[in-house]
Write a protein that holds these residues in place. Sequence first.
Motif, PDB file in Angstrom:
ATOM      1  N   THR A 156       0.828  -0.974   0.045  1.00  0.00           N
ATOM      2  CA  THR A 156      -0.113  -0.196  -0.016  1.00  0.00           C
ATOM      3  C   THR A 156       0.749   1.070  -0.030  1.00  0.00           C
ATOM      4  OG1 THR A 156      -0.269   0.257   2.421  1.00  0.00           O
ATOM      5  CG2 THR A 156      -1.814  -1.269   1.209  1.00  0.00           C
ATOM      6  N   LEU A 157       0.374   2.328  -0.445  1.00  0.00           N
ATOM      7  CA  LEU A 157       1.167   3.500  -0.323  1.00  0.00           C
ATOM      8  C   LEU A 157       1.159   3.994   1.003  1.00  0.00           C
ATOM      9  CD1 LEU A 157       2.302   5.596  -2.352  1.00  0.00           C
ATOM     10  CD2 LEU A 157       0.026   7.234  -2.288  1.00  0.00           C
ATOM     11  N   GLY A 158       0.149   3.582   1.740  1.00  0.00           N
ATOM     12  CA  GLY A 158       0.329   4.024   3.192  1.00  0.00           C
ATOM     13  C   GLY A 158       1.716   3.272   3.889  1.00  0.00           C
ATOM     14  N   GLN A 159       2.015   2.136   3.437  1.00  0.00           N
ATOM     15  CA  GLN A 159       3.143   1.099   3.840  1.00  0.00           C
ATOM     16  C   GLN A 159       4.386   1.911   3.640  1.00  0.00           C
ATOM     17  OE1 GLN A 159       2.092  -2.562   2.352  1.00  0.00           O
ATOM     18  NE2 GLN A 159       1.786  -3.374   4.526  1.00  0.00           N
ATOM     19  N   GLU A 160       4.493   2.543   2.387  1.00  0.00           N
ATOM     20  CA  GLU A 160       5.443   3.370   1.829  1.00  0.00           C
ATOM     21  C   GLU A 160       5.851   4.375   2.625  1.00  0.00           C
ATOM     22  OE1 GLU A 160       7.502   3.772  -2.492  1.00  0.00           O
ATOM     23  OE2 GLU A 160       5.337   3.949  -2.407  1.00  0.00           O
ATOM     24  N   PHE A 161       4.772   5.271   2.803  1.00  0.00           N
ATOM     25  CA  PHE A 161       4.765   6.122   3.590  1.00  0.00           C
ATOM     26  C   PHE A 161       5.174   6.126   5.001  1.00  0.00           C
ATOM     27  CE2 PHE A 161       3.707   8.508   0.003  1.00  0.00           C
ATOM     28  CZ  PHE A 161       4.068   9.848  -0.089  1.00  0.00           C
ATOM     29  N   GLY A 162       4.766   4.897   5.408  1.00  0.00           N
ATOM     30  CA  GLY A 162       5.089   4.565   6.768  1.00  0.00           C
ATOM     31  C   GLY A 162       6.321   4.087   7.117  1.00  0.00           C
ATOM     32  N   ALA A 163       7.008   3.790   6.305  1.00  0.00           N
ATOM     33  CA  ALA A 163       8.458   3.418   6.242  1.00  0.00           C
ATOM     34  C   ALA A 163       9.417   4.504   6.084  1.00  0.00           C
ATOM     35  CB  ALA A 163       8.937   2.615   4.946  1.00  0.00           C
ATOM     36  N   PHE A 164       8.877   5.753   5.632  1.00  0.00           N
ATOM     37  CA  PHE A 164       9.784   6.998   5.707  1.00  0.00           C
ATOM     38  C   PHE A 164       9.380   7.469   7.083  1.00  0.00           C
ATOM     39  CE2 PHE A 164       8.193   7.911   1.026  1.00  0.00           C
ATOM     40  CZ  PHE A 164       9.188   7.092   0.583  1.00  0.00           C
ATOM     41  N   ALA A 165       8.529   7.260   7.849  1.00  0.00           N
ATOM     42  CA  ALA A 165       8.256   7.778   9.178  1.00  0.00           C
ATOM     43  C   ALA A 165       9.425   7.117  10.146  1.00  0.00           C
ATOM     44  CB  ALA A 165       6.868   7.731   9.665  1.00  0.00           C
ATOM     45  N   THR A 166       9.095   5.731   9.884  1.00  0.00           N
ATOM     46  CA  THR A 166       9.913   4.845  10.735  1.00  0.00           C
ATOM     47  C   THR A 166      11.463   4.920  10.659  1.00  0.00           C
ATOM     48  OG1 THR A 166       8.269   3.168  10.553  1.00  0.00           O
ATOM     49  CG2 THR A 166      10.378   2.321  11.533  1.00  0.00           C
ATOM     50  N   THR A 167      11.897   5.263   9.461  1.00  0.00           N
ATOM     51  CA  THR A 167      13.478   5.491   9.292  1.00  0.00           C
ATOM     52  C   THR A 167      13.888   6.604   9.884  1.00  0.00           C
ATOM     53  OG1 THR A 167      15.197   4.851   7.642  1.00  0.00           O
ATOM     54  CG2 THR A 167      13.311   6.370   7.009  1.00  0.00           C
ATOM     55  N   LEU A 168      13.053   7.384   9.937  1.00  0.00           N
ATOM     56  CA  LEU A 168      13.327   8.994  10.447  1.00  0.00           C
ATOM     57  C   LEU A 168      13.022   8.866  11.969  1.00  0.00           C
ATOM     58  CD1 LEU A 168      11.906  11.481   7.741  1.00  0.00           C
ATOM     59  CD2 LEU A 168      14.261  10.861   7.947  1.00  0.00           C
TER      60      LEU A 168
END
Length: 471
Positions: A200-212
């Motif tokens: 999901t596009l949500g998973q992609e953006f969630g990964a950005f949040a997690t890595t930061l």
Amino acid sequence: MNIKINTRTEKDLLGYKEIPAHCYYGVQTLRAIENFNLSQNKLNQFPVFIKALAMVKSACAHANFKLDKIEENKNNAIQYACQQIFNNQYHDQFPIDMIQGGAGTSTNMNINEVLANIGLEYLEHSKGEYQYLHPNNDVNMSQSTNDVYPTAIKVGLISAIDQLNTPFENLIQSFKHKSDEFSHILKMGRTQLQDAVPMTLGQEFGAFATTLQNDLNKLNQIMPDALSVVNLGGTAIGTGINTEVKYREYAIASLSEITQRNISSAPDLIEATSDMGDFVLLSSLLKRTATKLSKISNDLRLLSSGPRAGLNEIHLEPRQPGSSIMPGKVNPVIPEAMNLVCFQIIANDLAITLAAEAGQLQLNAMEPLIAFKLFESIDLLGKAMQMFQHKCIENIRANAEHCQALVENSIGIITALNPYLGYETTTRIAKQANESGQSVLALIKAENLLSDQILADVLAVNNMVQPKQCA
């Protein structure tokens, strides 16, 4: 027509200089201004550093007064002057270049002279009447640039990291918000720029949040404690020459009270005076974050590419026209600007590494570059994060229908059918789809390999983007 500027005369080791009468800095600061017109990045551009210098000077004066080394009226004058700096006054009196020879002596003398002259006016004397309050004898008592300067750098960096927390956290929250907003949008994941499997596009953006979030956690878990260990009291090379036995203890205690931090003394002041390890560590963490942010920016530029001849899975808010010749073209300028900031921070890390390595024997004369580049990197990172959040991330829209169409037409969904058809059959179907241009689903249905019910179950969003739940 020549306009005469009122001046006062001051002297140092090299002789006499005329200082503009209105200036609170003195002869050694003026020499630094004349010698180091290099980067156009001045000390007064970094107020947290100026305040940190004043905090150290205030702590040292407290310690000297407690040891009866300085008269009460002089201590009061120094404390008053430091308080003015804390209150953002007189910051224009720090015009020296951040890049300077002398291991920070110019910076130390700049704060010594400014505090002395503010203090002199507090004592109802004129600027430059140093017989009543001297930059070296009084303001710099029991100190050396070599312990004051790195201590102030560390105190200033702790404050700078505190200030970085807000834009850092806000950017993470912005990515989390987008993750929630896009949680239902199915899209193709990609590896090596080739179709992989759905997500999901949500998973992609969630990964950005997690890595930061991982980086922010490390920054706050590691650096404040590391930077709170200082060499104050070591004076010239760490031996503590020209200090009283209790001076270091009193100065550290006072600095802890002023900063509201648990400042502690390094166990080996000689080692701490020459070691730049904590600065290298901080720089590496900033570089790590910059590397990640640049990668995220690259991803956003790819995902928004086109819009008609690219991926076009997301839409970035237009910020400005993109071409002087191509009508209608809009460029992803905010992610591009983030890339540029990240490149600068990565380059700063190399400069800091080289400066840290270049130290010799009991001192590192390259500390001014280390200080400059660390403060610059934190400042750039904070500003860029705010820009990224407000002018890019908050306003991203998903092209949901296009994302769904790409999934349905992708060869990548064949991976989800491996457990049902086996690797050989799915490989054959994938090859046939590539060659014919037909969709994977159309070929499977044409050969009646799986029922519609099984296909619907396998290709359900929840089953494709996470481990399948057992019945």
